[in-house]
Motif scaffolding. Structure first.
Motif, PDB file in Angstrom:
ATOM      1  N   PHE A 192       0.846  -1.183   0.000  1.00  0.00           N
ATOM      2  CA  PHE A 192       0.000   0.000   0.000  1.00  0.00           C
ATOM      3  C   PHE A 192       0.884   1.236   0.000  1.00  0.00           C
ATOM      4  O   PHE A 192       2.090   1.144   0.206  1.00  0.00           O
ATOM      5  N   SER A 193       0.269   2.382  -0.223  1.00  0.00           N
ATOM      6  CA  SER A 193       1.024   3.630  -0.313  1.00  0.00           C
ATOM      7  C   SER A 193       1.351   4.116   1.090  1.00  0.00           C
ATOM      8  O   SER A 193       0.570   4.844   1.720  1.00  0.00           O
ATOM      9  N   PHE A 194       2.497   3.725   1.562  1.00  0.00           N
ATOM     10  CA  PHE A 194       2.884   3.903   2.961  1.00  0.00           C
ATOM     11  C   PHE A 194       2.750   5.346   3.433  1.00  0.00           C
ATOM     12  O   PHE A 194       2.212   5.598   4.516  1.00  0.00           O
ATOM     13  N   ASP A 195       3.212   6.299   2.609  1.00  0.00           N
ATOM     14  CA  ASP A 195       3.222   7.681   3.092  1.00  0.00           C
ATOM     15  C   ASP A 195       1.834   8.319   3.080  1.00  0.00           C
ATOM     16  O   ASP A 195       1.679   9.468   3.500  1.00  0.00           O
ATOM     17  N   ASP A 196       0.823   7.595   2.640  1.00  0.00           N
ATOM     18  CA  ASP A 196      -0.556   8.074   2.710  1.00  0.00           C
ATOM     19  C   ASP A 196      -1.288   7.567   3.947  1.00  0.00           C
ATOM     20  O   ASP A 196      -2.497   7.797   4.087  1.00  0.00           O
ATOM     21  N   TYR A 197      -0.560   6.866   4.817  1.00  0.00           N
ATOM     22  CA  TYR A 197      -1.201   6.224   5.958  1.00  0.00           C
ATOM     23  C   TYR A 197      -0.623   6.680   7.289  1.00  0.00           C
ATOM     24  O   TYR A 197       0.590   6.876   7.421  1.00  0.00           O
ATOM     25  N   GLY A 198      -1.523   6.848   8.255  1.00  0.00           N
ATOM     26  CA  GLY A 198      -1.104   6.960   9.627  1.00  0.00           C
ATOM     27  C   GLY A 198      -0.750   5.575  10.160  1.00  0.00           C
ATOM     28  O   GLY A 198      -1.264   4.558   9.661  1.00  0.00           O
ATOM     29  N   LEU A 199       0.124   5.535  11.139  1.00  0.00           N
ATOM     30  CA  LEU A 199       0.643   4.256  11.635  1.00  0.00           C
ATOM     31  C   LEU A 199       0.548   4.210  13.154  1.00  0.00           C
ATOM     32  O   LEU A 199       0.670   5.248  13.818  1.00  0.00           O
ATOM     33  N   GLY A 200       0.354   3.018  13.666  1.00  0.00           N
ATOM     34  CA  GLY A 200       0.220   2.911  15.100  1.00  0.00           C
ATOM     35  C   GLY A 200       0.769   1.613  15.658  1.00  0.00           C
ATOM     36  O   GLY A 200       1.068   0.670  14.914  1.00  0.00           O
ATOM     37  N   TRP A 201       0.901   1.610  16.975  1.00  0.00           N
ATOM     38  CA  TRP A 201       1.313   0.412  17.719  1.00  0.00           C
ATOM     39  C   TRP A 201       0.283   0.143  18.804  1.00  0.00           C
ATOM     40  O   TRP A 201      -0.188   1.078  19.465  1.00  0.00           O
ATOM     41  N   PHE A 202      -0.041  -1.118  18.963  1.00  0.00           N
ATOM     42  CA  PHE A 202      -0.956  -1.582  19.989  1.00  0.00           C
ATOM     43  C   PHE A 202      -0.298  -2.755  20.708  1.00  0.00           C
ATOM     44  O   PHE A 202       0.674  -3.324  20.218  1.00  0.00           O
ATOM     45  N   ARG A 203      -0.859  -3.119  21.861  1.00  0.00           N
ATOM     46  CA  ARG A 203      -0.334  -4.287  22.571  1.00  0.00           C
ATOM     47  C   ARG A 203      -1.460  -5.034  23.253  1.00  0.00           C
ATOM     48  O   ARG A 203      -2.480  -4.455  23.617  1.00  0.00           O
ATOM     49  N   ARG A 204      -1.226  -6.337  23.417  1.00  0.00           N
ATOM     50  CA  ARG A 204      -2.201  -7.184  24.091  1.00  0.00           C
ATOM     51  C   ARG A 204      -1.503  -8.032  25.130  1.00  0.00           C
ATOM     52  O   ARG A 204      -0.503  -8.688  24.822  1.00  0.00           O
ATOM     53  N   THR A 205      -2.032  -8.032  26.327  1.00  0.00           N
ATOM     54  CA  THR A 205      -1.565  -8.916  27.388  1.00  0.00           C
ATOM     55  C   THR A 205      -2.610 -10.006  27.611  1.00  0.00           C
ATOM     56  O   THR A 205      -3.790  -9.799  27.305  1.00  0.00           O
ATOM     57  N   PRO A 206      -2.201 -11.152  28.141  1.00  0.00           N
ATOM     58  CA  PRO A 206      -3.146 -12.254  28.335  1.00  0.00           C
ATOM     59  C   PRO A 206      -4.357 -11.826  29.149  1.00  0.00           C
ATOM     60  O   PRO A 206      -4.226 -11.179  30.187  1.00  0.00           O
ATOM     61  N   GLY A 207      -5.524 -12.155  28.652  1.00  0.00           N
ATOM     62  CA  GLY A 207      -6.753 -11.856  29.365  1.00  0.00           C
ATOM     63  C   GLY A 207      -7.266 -10.443  29.182  1.00  0.00           C
ATOM     64  O   GLY A 207      -8.299 -10.083  29.762  1.00  0.00           O
ATOM     65  N   ARG A 208      -6.574  -9.663  28.378  1.00  0.00           N
ATOM     66  CA  ARG A 208      -7.001  -8.283  28.178  1.00  0.00           C
ATOM     67  C   ARG A 208      -7.149  -7.994  26.697  1.00  0.00           C
ATOM     68  O   ARG A 208      -6.570  -8.662  25.847  1.00  0.00           O
ATOM     69  N   GLU A 209      -7.917  -6.965  26.386  1.00  0.00           N
ATOM     70  CA  GLU A 209      -8.097  -6.575  25.004  1.00  0.00           C
ATOM     71  C   GLU A 209      -6.850  -5.853  24.505  1.00  0.00           C
ATOM     72  O   GLU A 209      -6.076  -5.292  25.265  1.00  0.00           O
ATOM     73  N   ARG A 210      -6.714  -5.853  23.194  1.00  0.00           N
ATOM     74  CA  ARG A 210      -5.626  -5.119  22.568  1.00  0.00           C
ATOM     75  C   ARG A 210      -5.804  -3.623  22.852  1.00  0.00           C
ATOM     76  O   ARG A 210      -6.911  -3.090  22.716  1.00  0.00           O
ATOM     77  N   ALA A 211      -4.722  -2.959  23.226  1.00  0.00           N
ATOM     78  CA  ALA A 211      -4.803  -1.563  23.664  1.00  0.00           C
ATOM     79  C   ALA A 211      -3.855  -0.679  22.870  1.00  0.00           C
ATOM     80  O   ALA A 211      -2.763  -1.108  22.472  1.00  0.00           O
ATOM     81  N   PHE A 212      -4.270   0.552  22.688  1.00  0.00           N
ATOM     82  CA  PHE A 212      -3.471   1.537  21.983  1.00  0.00           C
ATOM     83  C   PHE A 212      -2.195   1.859  22.760  1.00  0.00           C
ATOM     84  O   PHE A 212      -2.209   1.997  23.984  1.00  0.00           O
ATOM     85  N   VAL A 213      -1.086   2.000  22.026  1.00  0.00           N
ATOM     86  CA  VAL A 213       0.191   2.383  22.632  1.00  0.00           C
ATOM     87  C   VAL A 213       0.660   3.732  22.076  1.00  0.00           C
ATOM     88  O   VAL A 213       0.937   4.658  22.837  1.00  0.00           O
ATOM     89  N   ALA A 214       0.773   3.822  20.744  1.00  0.00           N
ATOM     90  CA  ALA A 214       1.307   5.034  20.133  1.00  0.00           C
ATOM     91  C   ALA A 214       0.882   5.103  18.677  1.00  0.00           C
ATOM     92  O   ALA A 214       0.561   4.078  18.066  1.00  0.00           O
TER      93      ALA A 214
END
Length: 125
Positions: free
Chosen positions: A26-48
């Motif tokens: 995909f056109s990389f520079d047309d996209y915002g990018l993010g990081w998320f994390r998931r710990t056992p037993g919890r939903e995936r959460a926003f990081v940055a």
């Protein structure tokens, strides 16, 4: 479309790691990018997240001052520099891409365009 995360591993508390996520299809520079994390037993959460231009960055309060998100539009790669790691940072980390960072910031993960495979980060005490 492919988002390939790497750089995870085992580190002692107080240490550092840098995660990378290489993108293709995909056109990389047309996209915002993010990081998320998931710990056992919890939903995936926003990081940055970082905007399409790279001029704006966003962080969860739990990582502010310790983590830094950046992007290289030549290498089609987004990075997450993680310093002063704590045991509670232990999680599987995922990178994501969307035409806007808004869904990432507003908790609308189901609306995010693309997700990568996770990379495990383990912080020992």
């Amino acid at each position: 479309v492919q988002l390939q995360a790497s750089g995870g591993g085992l580190v002692q508390a107080g240490g550092s790691l840098r995660l990378s996520c290489a993108a293709s299809g995909f056109s990389f520079d047309d996209y915002g990018l993010g990081w998320f994390r998931r710990t056992p037993g919890r939903e995936r959460a926003f990081v940055a997240a970082i905007s399409r231009s790279g001029s704006s960055t966003y962080y969860d309060d739990s990582v502010k001052g310790r983590f830094t998100v950046s992007r290289d539009d030549v290498k089609n790669t987004v990075y997450l520099q993680m310093n002063s790691l704590k045991p509670e940072d232990t999680a599987v980390y995922y990178c994501a891409a969307d035409s806007s960072v808004a869904p990432m910031l507003r908790g609308f993960q189901h609306a995010v365009d693309y997700w990568g495979e996770g990379t495990q980060v383990t912080v020992s005490s």
